[in-house]
Design a protein around this motif. Structure first.
Motif, PDB file in Angstrom:
ATOM      1  N   TYR A  92       0.814  -1.231   0.000  1.00  0.00           N
ATOM      2  CA  TYR A  92       0.000   0.000   0.000  1.00  0.00           C
ATOM      3  C   TYR A  92       0.849   1.284   0.000  1.00  0.00           C
ATOM      4  O   TYR A  92       0.304   2.375  -0.125  1.00  0.00           O
ATOM      5  CB  TYR A  92      -0.944   0.007   1.210  1.00  0.00           C
ATOM      6  CG  TYR A  92      -0.255  -0.276   2.529  1.00  0.00           C
ATOM      7  CD1 TYR A  92       0.431   0.725   3.207  1.00  0.00           C
ATOM      8  CD2 TYR A  92      -0.274  -1.565   3.087  1.00  0.00           C
ATOM      9  CE1 TYR A  92       1.091   0.462   4.401  1.00  0.00           C
ATOM     10  CE2 TYR A  92       0.387  -1.835   4.280  1.00  0.00           C
ATOM     11  CZ  TYR A  92       1.063  -0.821   4.935  1.00  0.00           C
ATOM     12  OH  TYR A  92       1.717  -1.087   6.116  1.00  0.00           O
ATOM     13  N   ASP A  93       2.175   1.173   0.178  1.00  0.00           N
ATOM     14  CA  ASP A  93       3.011   2.391   0.201  1.00  0.00           C
ATOM     15  C   ASP A  93       4.276   2.228  -0.633  1.00  0.00           C
ATOM     16  O   ASP A  93       5.251   2.953  -0.453  1.00  0.00           O
ATOM     17  CB  ASP A  93       3.358   2.808   1.640  1.00  0.00           C
ATOM     18  CG  ASP A  93       4.229   1.793   2.385  1.00  0.00           C
ATOM     19  OD1 ASP A  93       4.840   0.916   1.742  1.00  0.00           O
ATOM     20  OD2 ASP A  93       4.304   1.882   3.633  1.00  0.00           O
ATOM     21  N   GLY A 116       0.558   6.801   2.628  1.00  0.00           N
ATOM     22  CA  GLY A 116       1.115   5.762   1.764  1.00  0.00           C
ATOM     23  C   GLY A 116       0.709   6.039   0.323  1.00  0.00           C
ATOM     24  O   GLY A 116      -0.430   6.441   0.059  1.00  0.00           O
ATOM     25  N   THR A 132      -3.316   7.064   0.732  1.00  0.00           N
ATOM     26  CA  THR A 132      -4.071   6.576   1.888  1.00  0.00           C
ATOM     27  C   THR A 132      -3.291   6.915   3.159  1.00  0.00           C
ATOM     28  O   THR A 132      -2.099   7.206   3.102  1.00  0.00           O
ATOM     29  CB  THR A 132      -4.267   5.046   1.819  1.00  0.00           C
ATOM     30  OG1 THR A 132      -2.978   4.424   1.744  1.00  0.00           O
ATOM     31  CG2 THR A 132      -5.099   4.634   0.617  1.00  0.00           C
ATOM     32  N   CYS A 134      -1.766   5.845   6.847  1.00  0.00           N
ATOM     33  CA  CYS A 134      -1.246   4.624   7.457  1.00  0.00           C
ATOM     34  C   CYS A 134      -0.592   4.928   8.805  1.00  0.00           C
ATOM     35  O   CYS A 134      -0.227   6.075   9.073  1.00  0.00           O
ATOM     36  CB  CYS A 134      -0.211   3.982   6.533  1.00  0.00           C
ATOM     37  SG  CYS A 134      -0.787   3.754   4.830  1.00  0.00           S
ATOM     38  N   LYS A 145       5.074  -1.151  10.943  1.00  0.00           N
ATOM     39  CA  LYS A 145       3.826  -0.685  10.335  1.00  0.00           C
ATOM     40  C   LYS A 145       2.642  -1.507  10.856  1.00  0.00           C
ATOM     41  O   LYS A 145       2.754  -2.711  11.060  1.00  0.00           O
ATOM     42  CB  LYS A 145       3.928  -0.747   8.816  1.00  0.00           C
ATOM     43  CG  LYS A 145       4.960   0.255   8.283  1.00  0.00           C
ATOM     44  CD  LYS A 145       5.121   0.184   6.774  1.00  0.00           C
ATOM     45  CE  LYS A 145       6.232   1.122   6.329  1.00  0.00           C
ATOM     46  NZ  LYS A 145       6.524   1.017   4.899  1.00  0.00           N
ATOM     47  N   ASN A 149      -3.095  -1.509   8.076  1.00  0.00           N
ATOM     48  CA  ASN A 149      -2.972  -0.364   7.159  1.00  0.00           C
ATOM     49  C   ASN A 149      -3.610  -0.691   5.818  1.00  0.00           C
ATOM     50  O   ASN A 149      -3.634  -1.848   5.426  1.00  0.00           O
ATOM     51  CB  ASN A 149      -1.479  -0.042   6.918  1.00  0.00           C
ATOM     52  CG  ASN A 149      -0.896   0.819   8.026  1.00  0.00           C
ATOM     53  OD1 ASN A 149      -1.621   1.452   8.776  1.00  0.00           O
ATOM     54  ND2 ASN A 149       0.423   0.854   8.106  1.00  0.00           N
ATOM     55  N   PRO A 150      -4.096   0.331   5.080  1.00  0.00           N
ATOM     56  CA  PRO A 150      -4.253   1.723   5.507  1.00  0.00           C
ATOM     57  C   PRO A 150      -5.469   1.915   6.416  1.00  0.00           C
ATOM     58  O   PRO A 150      -6.441   1.161   6.315  1.00  0.00           O
ATOM     59  CB  PRO A 150      -4.426   2.475   4.191  1.00  0.00           C
ATOM     60  CG  PRO A 150      -4.847   1.462   3.179  1.00  0.00           C
ATOM     61  CD  PRO A 150      -4.401   0.127   3.657  1.00  0.00           C
ATOM     62  N   ASP A 153      -8.908   5.498   3.712  1.00  0.00           N
ATOM     63  CA  ASP A 153      -8.758   5.435   2.255  1.00  0.00           C
ATOM     64  C   ASP A 153      -9.945   6.136   1.597  1.00  0.00           C
ATOM     65  O   ASP A 153     -10.652   6.907   2.237  1.00  0.00           O
ATOM     66  CB  ASP A 153      -8.582   3.989   1.779  1.00  0.00           C
ATOM     67  CG  ASP A 153      -9.772   3.094   2.124  1.00  0.00           C
ATOM     68  OD1 ASP A 153     -10.899   3.625   2.324  1.00  0.00           O
ATOM     69  OD2 ASP A 153      -9.597   1.854   2.184  1.00  0.00           O
TER      70      ASP A 153
END
Length: 494
Positions: A92-93, A116, A132, A134, A145, A149-150, A153
């Motif tokens: 996601y990042d 992210g 998004t 996070c 992390k 996550n996230p 969104d």
């Protein structure tokens, strides 16, 4: 577990840092450990020290897939590098860890909130960045992390708002121990808005309200918001993109905006009363603040302008620096900024001149240097007609100089670095309207090898500029068209 991406970044920065000499950096402005730096992130006080993270690409002195660099300080002026805190290493990042902030959890761990970035294929060769929000949790050095996550969104933004411009969460803990954050976003009209979110535990977030809407007044997208109480009012700082100029208050391009007003916490609504620029110089963007343990509100910004990144060659080992940390206060409905009081402890070797008449060019013994704190008051010479123009030139030799010039009849102060050694046709000057009574003006000029910050009238306005003039150019001179009278107090800085 530390990812391979983060391990590589940490190994690279540790090796590369050793190739940059102490004299090649500013003395008391934070620069990246190596490579590229932009916005300050996660500016916080944790375990007895100030933490500052920053947008970071260690591998080159130009913008790339963003990481979070990390440094700590006990006095906000002398920074120690810690290992890179976050790297783009999750699904996601993977295209970047954009700006964000920090808070403390009840169990004593540090909580980071960041944007992210994931590039999404649209059509043909077009990719757009889905943004998004996070979370990550850590001990001040290593961060893990959040597995869910996230946390925010596209499902958590108002209808019609952009999922491609949804970034830079600034989080804080409220008096009742719950959390809130503001995030920059773009509504359907393409202009900017600031969204407000709340969380009971710092992990599960829900949309509260649209805190402020731009309605195309100040630029377009509003980046890097910060929202806090100051001297009985609430202050929103944000950095608008694509500004149109308004007189001498706002300039073209990316600027900084301060809105002062009242906040109804229950309804999540903000009523604006005043607006102003945060910095009137060339280089200042994306400021972020921290509440110091003694109650002061301290701000730091990226001392750079997106439209002037070509001022320094990408061959250099580092690019980007932070501003001096500044104490904020409100006075007569206006934001005032002063260098943090810790800075005064660095002053050495005071040299003072009073009532010096300046006509043409004047140099004063002992007034020179590239690490200097200089207080200057200029006024008309008694019994003489008002001078046309006054200027102080610094970082000066036979070829180069940067200047600050004041025209009392128009009340205009100008910073100009076109003779500073730059070979690019970028922004080299900026003018500001200042308050002056009968041609009298008070300036505090702080130099640190590669920059100047000018505090006008005890912090009523500030003008910041980066300059990469060779260090041997350390002359300072004064000039007046007509006759001006000056008082000068100059300190070396250690």
């Amino acid at each position: 577990m530390t990812s391979q991406t983060l391990r590589e970044a940490r190994k690279y920065e540790e090796t590369s840092e050793k190739l940059i000499g102490k004299e090649e950096r500013p003395d008391f402005h934070l620069t990246p450990r190596t490579g590229w730096m932009n916005d300050p992130n996660g500016f916080s006080y944790y375990k007895g020290r100030y933490h500052l993270f920053y947008q970071y690409y260690p591998y080159e002195s130009k913008w790339g897939p963003m990481h979070w660099g990390h440094a700590v300080s006990s006095d906000l002026l002398h920074w120690e590098y810690l290992p890179c805190a976050l790297a783009p290493d999750e699904a996601y990042d993977r295209d970047g860890i954009f700006s964000g902030s920090a808070a403390v959890l009840p169990d004593g761990r540090q909580l980071l909130m960041y944007t992210g970035v994931l590039k999404e294929h649209q059509e043909r060769d077009i990719y757009r960045e889905v943004q998004t929000q996070c979370m990550a949790v850590g001990d001040g050095i290593d961060y893990e992390k959040y597995e869910q996550n996230p946390v925010l969104d596209q499902r958590d933004i108002p209808e019609g708002s952009s999922r491609f411009d949804f970034r830079d969460p600034k989080m804080w803990m409220k008096a009742d121990g719950t959390y809130a954050c503001v995030v920059g976003n773009r509504p359907a009209d393409g202009s900017g808005q600031i969204l407000l979110y709340e969380s009971a535990d710092g992990f599960q977030w829900k949309f509260k309200s649209i805190l402020v809407s731009n309605h195309d007044r100040f630029g377009k997208m509003w980046e890097c918001p910060d929202f806090f109480e100051l001297d009985g009012k609430w202050v929103l700082l944000t950095s608008p993109q694509d500004m149109l100029p308004e007189g001498f208050e706002y300039h073209n391009g990316n600027g900084t905006l301060c809105l002062i007003g009242d906040y109804d916490e229950e309804n999540g609504s903000f009523k604006e009363m005043q607006n102003q620029s945060v910095d009137y110089g060339i280089d200042f963007y994306a400021p972020q603040t921290v509440a110091a343990p003694d109650g002061r509100r301290i701000m730091i910004g990226w001392m750079q302008n997106w439209d002037a990144c070509g001022i320094r060659s990408p061959e250099e080992p580092w690019f980007g620096q932070m501003s001096l940390p500044r104490e904020l206060s409100l006075k007569d409905g206006r934001l005032y900024q002063r260098p943090v009081r810790e800075f005064d402890a660095m002053r050495r070797n005071k040299i003072e001149y009073a009532d010096v008449a300046v006509s043409g060019v004047v140099k004063l013994d002992g007034i020179k240097g590239r690490k200097v704190d200089m207080e200057l008051t200029v006024r008309p010479e008694g019994g003489q007609e008002l001078y046309q123009k006054f200027a102080v030139r610094f970082a000066q030799d036979d070829t180069y100089y940067t200047s600050l010039s004041f025209r009392p009849r128009e009340s205009i102060l100008k910073v100009d670095r076109k003779f500073s050694g730059s070979r690019r046709a970028i922004i080299h000057q900026r003018r500001s309207l200042v308050n002056t009574a009968d041609g009298e003006l008070k300036l505090r000029i702080i130099l640190d090898r590669f920059s100047v910050e000018v505090f006008v009238n005890d912090g009523e306005q500030v003008m910041s500029a980066a300059m990469y003039t060779r260090q041997e150019a350390d002359g300072i001179s004064f000039f007046a068209d007509g006759t001006a009278n000056i008082d000068v107090v100059k300190y070396e800085l250690e």
